[in-house]
Design a protein around this motif. Sequence first.
Motif, PDB file in Angstrom:
ATOM      1  N   TYR A  62       0.832  -1.202   0.000  1.00 51.67           N
ATOM      2  CA  TYR A  62       0.000   0.000   0.000  1.00 51.67           C
ATOM      3  C   TYR A  62       0.872   1.259   0.000  1.00 51.67           C
ATOM      4  O   TYR A  62       0.613   2.201  -0.742  1.00 51.67           O
ATOM      5  N   GLY A  63       1.882   1.292   0.825  1.00 47.15           N
ATOM      6  CA  GLY A  63       2.768   2.459   0.903  1.00 47.15           C
ATOM      7  C   GLY A  63       3.440   2.778  -0.417  1.00 47.15           C
ATOM      8  O   GLY A  63       3.615   3.943  -0.778  1.00 47.15           O
ATOM      9  N   TYR A  64       3.824   1.744  -1.161  1.00 51.21           N
ATOM     10  CA  TYR A  64       4.488   1.932  -2.446  1.00 51.21           C
ATOM     11  C   TYR A  64       3.515   2.075  -3.609  1.00 51.21           C
ATOM     12  O   TYR A  64       3.919   2.394  -4.714  1.00 51.21           O
ATOM     13  N   SER A  65       2.236   1.860  -3.382  1.00 47.15           N
ATOM     14  CA  SER A  65       1.287   1.874  -4.499  1.00 47.15           C
ATOM     15  C   SER A  65       1.088   3.268  -5.094  1.00 47.15           C
ATOM     16  O   SER A  65       0.767   3.404  -6.269  1.00 47.15           O
ATOM     17  N   LEU A  66       1.292   4.311  -4.298  1.00 47.13           N
ATOM     18  CA  LEU A  66       1.168   5.686  -4.778  1.00 47.13           C
ATOM     19  C   LEU A  66       2.097   6.551  -3.934  1.00 47.13           C
ATOM     20  O   LEU A  66       2.025   6.519  -2.702  1.00 47.13           O
ATOM     21  N   MET A  67       2.984   7.269  -4.593  1.00 44.25           N
ATOM     22  CA  MET A  67       3.940   8.118  -3.881  1.00 44.25           C
ATOM     23  C   MET A  67       3.965   9.498  -4.516  1.00 44.25           C
ATOM     24  O   MET A  67       3.774   9.633  -5.726  1.00 44.25           O
ATOM     25  N   ALA A  68       4.191  10.506  -3.695  1.00 44.95           N
ATOM     26  CA  ALA A  68       4.390  11.875  -4.171  1.00 44.95           C
ATOM     27  C   ALA A  68       5.869  12.198  -4.021  1.00 44.95           C
ATOM     28  O   ALA A  68       6.429  12.044  -2.941  1.00 44.95           O
ATOM     29  N   VAL A  69       6.483  12.619  -5.111  1.00 45.81           N
ATOM     30  CA  VAL A  69       7.895  12.991  -5.091  1.00 45.81           C
ATOM     31  C   VAL A  69       7.983  14.485  -5.345  1.00 45.81           C
ATOM     32  O   VAL A  69       7.496  14.982  -6.359  1.00 45.81           O
ATOM     33  N   GLU A  70       8.592  15.185  -4.404  1.00 49.32           N
ATOM     34  CA  GLU A  70       8.759  16.634  -4.514  1.00 49.32           C
ATOM     35  C   GLU A  70      10.171  16.936  -4.984  1.00 49.32           C
ATOM     36  O   GLU A  70      11.144  16.470  -4.389  1.00 49.32           O
ATOM     37  N   ILE A  71      10.276  17.716  -6.061  1.00 51.16           N
ATOM     38  CA  ILE A  71      11.568  18.058  -6.654  1.00 51.16           C
ATOM     39  C   ILE A  71      11.759  19.569  -6.558  1.00 51.16           C
ATOM     40  O   ILE A  71      10.853  20.343  -6.876  1.00 51.16           O
ATOM     41  N   THR A  72      12.957  19.988  -6.140  1.00 53.39           N
ATOM     42  CA  THR A  72      13.267  21.405  -6.016  1.00 53.39           C
ATOM     43  C   THR A  72      13.602  21.996  -7.392  1.00 53.39           C
ATOM     44  O   THR A  72      13.871  21.251  -8.339  1.00 53.39           O
ATOM     45  N   PRO A  73      13.609  23.333  -7.496  1.00 60.80           N
ATOM     46  CA  PRO A  73      13.962  23.962  -8.773  1.00 60.80           C
ATOM     47  C   PRO A  73      15.357  23.586  -9.279  1.00 60.80           C
ATOM     48  O   PRO A  73      15.609  23.592 -10.477  1.00 60.80           O
ATOM     49  N   ASP A  74      16.263  23.229  -8.361  1.00 59.94           N
ATOM     50  CA  ASP A  74      17.605  22.810  -8.789  1.00 59.94           C
ATOM     51  C   ASP A  74      17.720  21.286  -8.918  1.00 59.94           C
ATOM     52  O   ASP A  74      18.809  20.725  -8.849  1.00 59.94           O
ATOM     53  N   ASN A  75      16.565  20.629  -9.132  1.00 61.09           N
ATOM     54  CA  ASN A  75      16.487  19.186  -9.421  1.00 61.09           C
ATOM     55  C   ASN A  75      17.041  18.289  -8.310  1.00 61.09           C
ATOM     56  O   ASN A  75      17.737  17.318  -8.572  1.00 61.09           O
ATOM     57  N   GLN A  76      16.701  18.633  -7.077  1.00 70.65           N
ATOM     58  CA  GLN A  76      17.021  17.785  -5.938  1.00 70.65           C
ATOM     59  C   GLN A  76      15.719  17.213  -5.385  1.00 70.65           C
ATOM     60  O   GLN A  76      14.679  17.873  -5.439  1.00 70.65           O
ATOM     61  N   ILE A  77      15.774  16.026  -4.845  1.00 67.18           N
ATOM     62  CA  ILE A  77      14.599  15.443  -4.217  1.00 67.18           C
ATOM     63  C   ILE A  77      14.406  16.107  -2.858  1.00 67.18           C
ATOM     64  O   ILE A  77      15.280  16.027  -1.998  1.00 67.18           O
ATOM     65  N   ALA A  78      13.274  16.772  -2.686  1.00 67.55           N
ATOM     66  CA  ALA A  78      12.964  17.429  -1.414  1.00 67.55           C
ATOM     67  C   ALA A  78      12.260  16.462  -0.469  1.00 67.55           C
ATOM     68  O   ALA A  78      12.489  16.479   0.736  1.00 67.55           O
ATOM     69  N   SER A  79      11.373  15.620  -1.014  1.00 64.90           N
ATOM     70  CA  SER A  79      10.671  14.647  -0.187  1.00 64.90           C
ATOM     71  C   SER A  79      10.060  13.561  -1.058  1.00 64.90           C
ATOM     72  O   SER A  79       9.786  13.780  -2.236  1.00 64.90           O
ATOM     73  N   VAL A  80       9.879  12.423  -0.447  1.00 65.10           N
ATOM     74  CA  VAL A  80       9.135  11.319  -1.050  1.00 65.10           C
ATOM     75  C   VAL A  80       8.112  10.907  -0.016  1.00 65.10           C
ATOM     76  O   VAL A  80       8.462  10.529   1.100  1.00 65.10           O
ATOM     77  N   THR A  81       6.839  11.020  -0.367  1.00 57.39           N
ATOM     78  CA  THR A  81       5.767  10.706   0.568  1.00 57.39           C
ATOM     79  C   THR A  81       5.048   9.449   0.114  1.00 57.39           C
ATOM     80  O   THR A  81       4.651   9.336  -1.035  1.00 57.39           O
ATOM     81  N   SER A  82       4.898   8.519   1.037  1.00 54.08           N
ATOM     82  CA  SER A  82       4.199   7.275   0.724  1.00 54.08           C
ATOM     83  C   SER A  82       2.693   7.489   0.797  1.00 54.08           C
ATOM     84  O   SER A  82       2.212   8.511   1.297  1.00 54.08           O
ATOM     85  N   ARG A  83       1.965   6.511   0.356  1.00 56.59           N
ATOM     86  CA  ARG A  83       0.508   6.586   0.450  1.00 56.59           C
ATOM     87  C   ARG A  83       0.048   6.596   1.903  1.00 56.59           C
ATOM     88  O   ARG A  83      -1.057   7.044   2.213  1.00 56.59           O
ATOM     89  N   TRP A  84       0.886   6.116   2.797  1.00 52.71           N
ATOM     90  CA  TRP A  84       0.584   6.165   4.230  1.00 52.71           C
ATOM     91  C   TRP A  84       0.818   7.567   4.781  1.00 52.71           C
ATOM     92  O   TRP A  84       0.647   7.795   5.969  1.00 52.71           O
ATOM     93  N   ASN A  85       1.250   8.493   3.938  1.00 50.88           N
ATOM     94  CA  ASN A  85       1.540   9.868   4.329  1.00 50.88           C
ATOM     95  C   ASN A  85       2.758   9.950   5.242  1.00 50.88           C
ATOM     96  O   ASN A  85       2.820  10.773   6.152  1.00 50.88           O
ATOM     97  N   THR A  86       3.739   9.115   4.998  1.00 55.82           N
ATOM     98  CA  THR A  86       5.007   9.192   5.717  1.00 55.82           C
ATOM     99  C   THR A  86       6.049   9.726   4.760  1.00 55.82           C
ATOM    100  O   THR A  86       6.107   9.338   3.606  1.00 55.82           O
ATOM    101  N   CYS A  87       6.852  10.677   5.238  1.00 58.41           N
ATOM    102  CA  CYS A  87       7.885  11.255   4.397  1.00 58.41           C
ATOM    103  C   CYS A  87       8.978  11.826   5.277  1.00 58.41           C
ATOM    104  O   CYS A  87       8.869  11.850   6.488  1.00 58.41           O
ATOM    105  N   ALA A  88      10.025  12.297   4.622  1.00 56.39           N
ATOM    106  CA  ALA A  88      11.083  12.987   5.342  1.00 56.39           C
ATOM    107  C   ALA A  88      10.456  14.188   6.041  1.00 56.39           C
ATOM    108  O   ALA A  88       9.621  14.875   5.482  1.00 56.39           O
ATOM    109  N   GLY A  89      10.846  14.405   7.283  1.00 53.90           N
ATOM    110  CA  GLY A  89      10.286  15.511   8.044  1.00 53.90           C
ATOM    111  C   GLY A  89       9.173  15.057   8.981  1.00 53.90           C
ATOM    112  O   GLY A  89       8.947  15.657   9.996  1.00 53.90           O
TER     113      GLY A  89
END
Length: 100
Positions: free
Chosen positions: A47-74
């Motif tokens: 379930y956690g891997y079934s849908l993820m939101a990946v946030e990318i900064t303007p300088d093409n760095q990964i800011a966060s990866v959020t699982s479907r469980w709503n767990t992410c960095a931070g």
Amino acid sequence: MVSWCIVISEESFKEYTSNGNRFYFCGNGEWWDVPCIPGMGFPHDKYGYSLMAVEITPDNQIASVTSRWNTCAGDTGEFLSSEELWRILGEENFNKLFSK
């Protein structure tokens, strides 16, 4: 389908992207059919891997990866490292995250 703050409203999404960050939503082929049941390795489960939101900064760095469980960095620590995300998405899809 998810409880992410970025999908609550258009205003919320605009607030999160006002700094130039962008989001990619990565879903497996049948993410809508995956039952919301904690599995082995929760939150790193089907379930956690079934849908993820990946946030990318303007300088093409990964800011966060959020699982479907709503767990992410931070929230609860780093959900996925960039290497883990690369392994899950595959090289071609991973590289698409960095093309505008």
